[in-house]
Design an enzyme around this catalytic site. Structure first.
Site, PDB file in Angstrom:
ATOM      1  N   TRP A  22       0.830  -1.030   0.169  1.00  0.00           N
ATOM      2  CA  TRP A  22       0.073  -0.222   0.087  1.00  0.00           C
ATOM      3  C   TRP A  22       0.863   1.154  -0.023  1.00  0.00           C
ATOM      4  O   TRP A  22       1.836   1.225   0.558  1.00  0.00           O
ATOM      5  CB  TRP A  22      -0.904  -0.159   1.282  1.00  0.00           C
ATOM      6  CG  TRP A  22      -1.743   1.252   1.618  1.00  0.00           C
ATOM      7  CD1 TRP A  22      -2.682   1.864   0.854  1.00  0.00           C
ATOM      8  CD2 TRP A  22      -1.726   1.957   2.632  1.00  0.00           C
ATOM      9  NE1 TRP A  22      -3.354   2.652   1.351  1.00  0.00           N
ATOM     10  CE2 TRP A  22      -2.778   2.960   2.612  1.00  0.00           C
ATOM     11  CE3 TRP A  22      -0.980   1.845   3.973  1.00  0.00           C
ATOM     12  CZ2 TRP A  22      -3.020   3.939   3.540  1.00  0.00           C
ATOM     13  CZ3 TRP A  22      -1.123   2.907   5.000  1.00  0.00           C
ATOM     14  CH2 TRP A  22      -2.343   3.849   4.631  1.00  0.00           C
ATOM     15  N   ASP A  50       0.922  -9.129   0.803  1.00  0.00           N
ATOM     16  CA  ASP A  50      -0.531  -8.680   0.735  1.00  0.00           C
ATOM     17  C   ASP A  50      -0.655  -7.630  -0.250  1.00  0.00           C
ATOM     18  O   ASP A  50       0.291  -6.524  -0.266  1.00  0.00           O
ATOM     19  CB  ASP A  50      -0.931  -8.211   2.177  1.00  0.00           C
ATOM     20  CG  ASP A  50      -2.164  -7.542   2.083  1.00  0.00           C
ATOM     21  OD1 ASP A  50      -3.027  -8.463   2.094  1.00  0.00           O
ATOM     22  OD2 ASP A  50      -2.276  -6.497   2.152  1.00  0.00           O
ATOM     23  N   TYR A  55      -5.204  -0.525  -4.277  1.00  0.00           N
ATOM     24  CA  TYR A  55      -4.054   0.306  -4.247  1.00  0.00           C
ATOM     25  C   TYR A  55      -3.544   0.613  -5.584  1.00  0.00           C
ATOM     26  O   TYR A  55      -3.046   0.019  -6.432  1.00  0.00           O
ATOM     27  CB  TYR A  55      -3.085  -0.516  -3.661  1.00  0.00           C
ATOM     28  CG  TYR A  55      -3.139  -1.215  -2.205  1.00  0.00           C
ATOM     29  CD1 TYR A  55      -4.293  -0.565  -1.337  1.00  0.00           C
ATOM     30  CD2 TYR A  55      -2.526  -2.078  -1.827  1.00  0.00           C
ATOM     31  CE1 TYR A  55      -4.414  -1.033  -0.196  1.00  0.00           C
ATOM     32  CE2 TYR A  55      -2.877  -2.784  -0.464  1.00  0.00           C
ATOM     33  CZ  TYR A  55      -4.067  -2.089   0.333  1.00  0.00           C
ATOM     34  OH  TYR A  55      -4.036  -2.450   1.649  1.00  0.00           O
TER      35      TYR A  55
HETATM   36  P1  NDP Z   1       4.089  -0.023   8.467  1.00  0.00           P
HETATM   37  O1  NDP Z   1       3.449   0.475   9.901  1.00  0.00           O
HETATM   38  O2  NDP Z   1       5.001  -1.162   8.508  1.00  0.00           O
HETATM   39  O3  NDP Z   1       4.538   1.346   7.880  1.00  0.00           O
HETATM   40  C1  NDP Z   1       5.625   0.929   6.955  1.00  0.00           C
HETATM   41  C2  NDP Z   1       6.421   2.391   6.683  1.00  0.00           C
HETATM   42  O4  NDP Z   1       7.002   2.693   7.623  1.00  0.00           O
HETATM   43  C3  NDP Z   1       7.286   1.997   5.355  1.00  0.00           C
HETATM   44  O5  NDP Z   1       6.781   2.246   4.196  1.00  0.00           O
HETATM   45  C4  NDP Z   1       8.322   3.206   5.686  1.00  0.00           C
HETATM   46  O6  NDP Z   1       7.952   4.438   5.424  1.00  0.00           O
HETATM   47  C5  NDP Z   1       8.471   3.282   7.393  1.00  0.00           C
HETATM   48  N1  NDP Z   1       9.376   2.230   7.823  1.00  0.00           N
HETATM   49  C6  NDP Z   1       9.235   0.630   7.852  1.00  0.00           C
HETATM   50  N2  NDP Z   1      10.140   0.105   8.479  1.00  0.00           N
HETATM   51  C7  NDP Z   1      11.286   1.259   8.639  1.00  0.00           C
HETATM   52  C8  NDP Z   1      12.676   1.237   9.315  1.00  0.00           C
HETATM   53  N3  NDP Z   1      13.042   0.218   9.651  1.00  0.00           N
HETATM   54  N4  NDP Z   1      13.107   2.544   9.416  1.00  0.00           N
HETATM   55  C9  NDP Z   1      12.590   3.710   8.884  1.00  0.00           C
HETATM   56  N5  NDP Z   1      11.286   3.639   8.320  1.00  0.00           N
HETATM   57  C10 NDP Z   1      10.768   2.438   8.269  1.00  0.00           C
HETATM   58  O7  NDP Z   1       2.881  -0.610   7.521  1.00  0.00           O
HETATM   59  P2  NDP Z   1       1.968   0.124   6.534  1.00  0.00           P
HETATM   60  O8  NDP Z   1       1.226   1.551   6.937  1.00  0.00           O
HETATM   61  O9  NDP Z   1       2.970   0.285   5.106  1.00  0.00           O
HETATM   62  O10 NDP Z   1       0.731  -0.916   6.178  1.00  0.00           O
HETATM   63  C11 NDP Z   1       1.483  -2.157   5.707  1.00  0.00           C
HETATM   64  C12 NDP Z   1       0.633  -2.943   4.853  1.00  0.00           C
HETATM   65  O11 NDP Z   1      -0.949  -3.020   5.482  1.00  0.00           O
HETATM   66  C13 NDP Z   1       0.068  -2.228   3.613  1.00  0.00           C
HETATM   67  O12 NDP Z   1       0.989  -2.521   2.565  1.00  0.00           O
HETATM   68  C14 NDP Z   1      -1.144  -2.901   3.291  1.00  0.00           C
HETATM   69  O13 NDP Z   1      -0.739  -4.310   2.693  1.00  0.00           O
HETATM   70  C15 NDP Z   1      -1.665  -3.071   4.526  1.00  0.00           C
HETATM   71  N6  NDP Z   1      -2.871  -2.364   4.963  1.00  0.00           N
HETATM   72  C16 NDP Z   1      -4.235  -2.622   4.802  1.00  0.00           C
HETATM   73  C17 NDP Z   1      -5.374  -1.775   4.924  1.00  0.00           C
HETATM   74  C18 NDP Z   1      -6.406  -2.143   5.122  1.00  0.00           C
HETATM   75  O14 NDP Z   1      -7.527  -1.436   5.135  1.00  0.00           O
HETATM   76  N7  NDP Z   1      -6.647  -3.480   4.903  1.00  0.00           N
HETATM   77  C19 NDP Z   1      -5.060  -0.501   5.312  1.00  0.00           C
HETATM   78  C20 NDP Z   1      -3.464   0.009   5.026  1.00  0.00           C
HETATM   79  C21 NDP Z   1      -2.354  -0.989   4.918  1.00  0.00           C
HETATM   80  P3  NDP Z   1       8.700   5.619   4.620  1.00  0.00           P
HETATM   81  O15 NDP Z   1      10.100   4.913   4.223  1.00  0.00           O
HETATM   82  O16 NDP Z   1       8.191   6.084   3.513  1.00  0.00           O
HETATM   83  O17 NDP Z   1       8.745   6.642   5.878  1.00  0.00           O
END
Ligand code: NDP
Length: 338
Positions: A22, A50, A55
């Site tokens: 996402w 997933d 998306y």
């Molecule tokens: P997270 O809470 O894991 O956030 C991920 C983001 O955090 C990354 O893209 C990155 O963003 C940052 N990050 C992660 N690890 C690190 C690290 N080690 N160091 C620094 N920054 C880091 O999860 P998401 O919000 O991405 O959600 C995960 C998945 O959940 C989605 O891909 C989707 O598949 C699902 N989802 C489902 C929903 C639903 O309604 N069912 C709604 C939303 C998500 P950056 O580098 O850009 O700062």
């Protein structure tokens, strides 16, 4: 490597860290980087992935399909979703009607480049379609061999119970729910988890790091880091993460730094291990904008938090975490989006 957990009361094993795409694939992140991130996940032992048709309007499914091209299909688990409108957004392009489900699955399979998905999920509850119609359509998808198991996302305890009963009548398996869950967003603990435990339904939880806030990289009173989700306009990340970017939340998160140091882990690993401490969680669904984040985060699979460490985290975040179980009901729109 990454540990496996059973998904609900089924024989399907999935990696307890599952990679989602996402905001990133088809949006914030260029295609090559998104594909490299999937390959880094595979190299690190993640085999479960997933996505959703909505998306980036199908683009995220296409990127995942390209990234998994050439993998042995039996060795990866692919999850996608249906509900939100994609494409031209006509009156039947949304919800969980028979028409929308049966046309959407074919579009998803084409974009993913596969004959079947392991898990087909109702992205939200549809208040306008009879639940019987939705489950009959899901049963037909399963019997056609296009999906192996059925899941849902952000359903309440009552909705899960009703859906589970229909699935049983139809001889298909409803084995998962996909809610938001992290040390900062705990609304499923009151009702959804207890009901799911009884029904044999697991949670695959989204935003386990509160979209990156639990990595500790957002500091109270400081500008957000360049290139982070909080700066993303293309995929909408800036808007979605904003609810966590308050001084109160960010200060509380900084209180985790000594706990992580004591455990010998990074804040990201601590946040993911906190989620995996609960055995109704089959997987923390992680996102990543670059491969290095996956490499760091998979190490959480080896971290076992004892109850004292878990309680210390809860105490530090007590004033900042959201726990109201009524919030689950507010996530599914009561009327169609188009
Ligand atoms: P997270 O809470 O894991 O956030 C991920 C983001 O955090 C990354 O893209 C990155 O963003 C940052 N990050 C992660 N690890 C690190 C690290 N080690 N160091 C620094 N920054 C880091 O999860 P998401 O919000 O991405 O959600 C995960 C998945 O959940 C989605 O891909 C989707 O598949 C699902 N989802 C489902 C929903 C639903 O309604 N069912 C709604 C939303 C998500 P950056 O580098 O850009 O700062």
């Amino acid at each position: 490597m990454v540990n496996y957990r059973y998904l609900g009361r089924s024989g399907l094993k999935i990696t307890e860290l599952t990679l989602g795409n996402w905001i990133t694939a088809g949006g914030q992140v260029a295609q090559d980087a998104a594909i490299d991130t999937v390959h880094a996940a595979l190299d690190a032992g993640i085999t479960s992935f997933d996505t959703a048709d909505v998306y980036m309007n199908g683009a995220a499914e296409s990127v995942l399909g390209k990234a998994l091209d050439g993998q042995r299909r039996e060795s990866v688990e692919i999850f996608t979703k249906v509900y939100f409108p994609t494409g031209p957004k006509g009156p039947n392009d949304t919800g969980l009607s028979r028409k929308h489900i049966l046309t959407s699955i074919d579009g998803s399979l084409t974009r993913l480049g596969t004959d079947y998905v392991d898990l087909y999920q109702a992205h939200r509850y549809d208040h306008e379609t009879p639940l019987e119609e939705t489950f009959q359509a899901f049963a037909d998808v399963v019997r056609a061999g296009k999906a192996l198991y059925i899941g849902v996302s952000e359903w309440t305890a009552e909705q899960l119970t009703a859906g589970h009963a229909l699935a049983q009548q139809l001889g298909i398996q409803l084995i998962s729910n996909q809610p938001q869950y992290s040390a900062l967003w705990r609304v499923i603990e009151g009702k959804v988890i207890p009901a799911s435990q009884e029904l044999g339904i697991s949670q695959i939880v989204w935003s386990p790091l509160a979209q990156g806030v639990l990595t500790g990289k957002y500091l109270p009173g400081a500008a957000v880091p360049e290139g982070s989700r909080a700066t993303d306009e293309k995929g909408g990340g800036k808007q979605f993460i904003s609810r966590f970017l308050t001084d109160e939340v960010l200060s509380a998160v900084q209180g985790l730094v000594p706990i992580a140091a004591d455990q010998g882990v990074t804040l990201s690993q601590l946040g993911l291990a906190w989620v995996l401490h609960n055995d109704n969680i089959a997987a923390a669904l992680i996102g990543a904008s670059r491969p290095e984040q996956v490499v760091e985060n998979v190490k959480a699979s080896d971290v076992v938090l004892d109850d004292d460490a878990k309680e210390a985290i809860d105490a530090v975040l007590a004033g900042a975490a959201t726990t109201d179980s009524a919030l689950t009901e507010e996530v599914s729109p009561t009327t169609r989006l188009v």
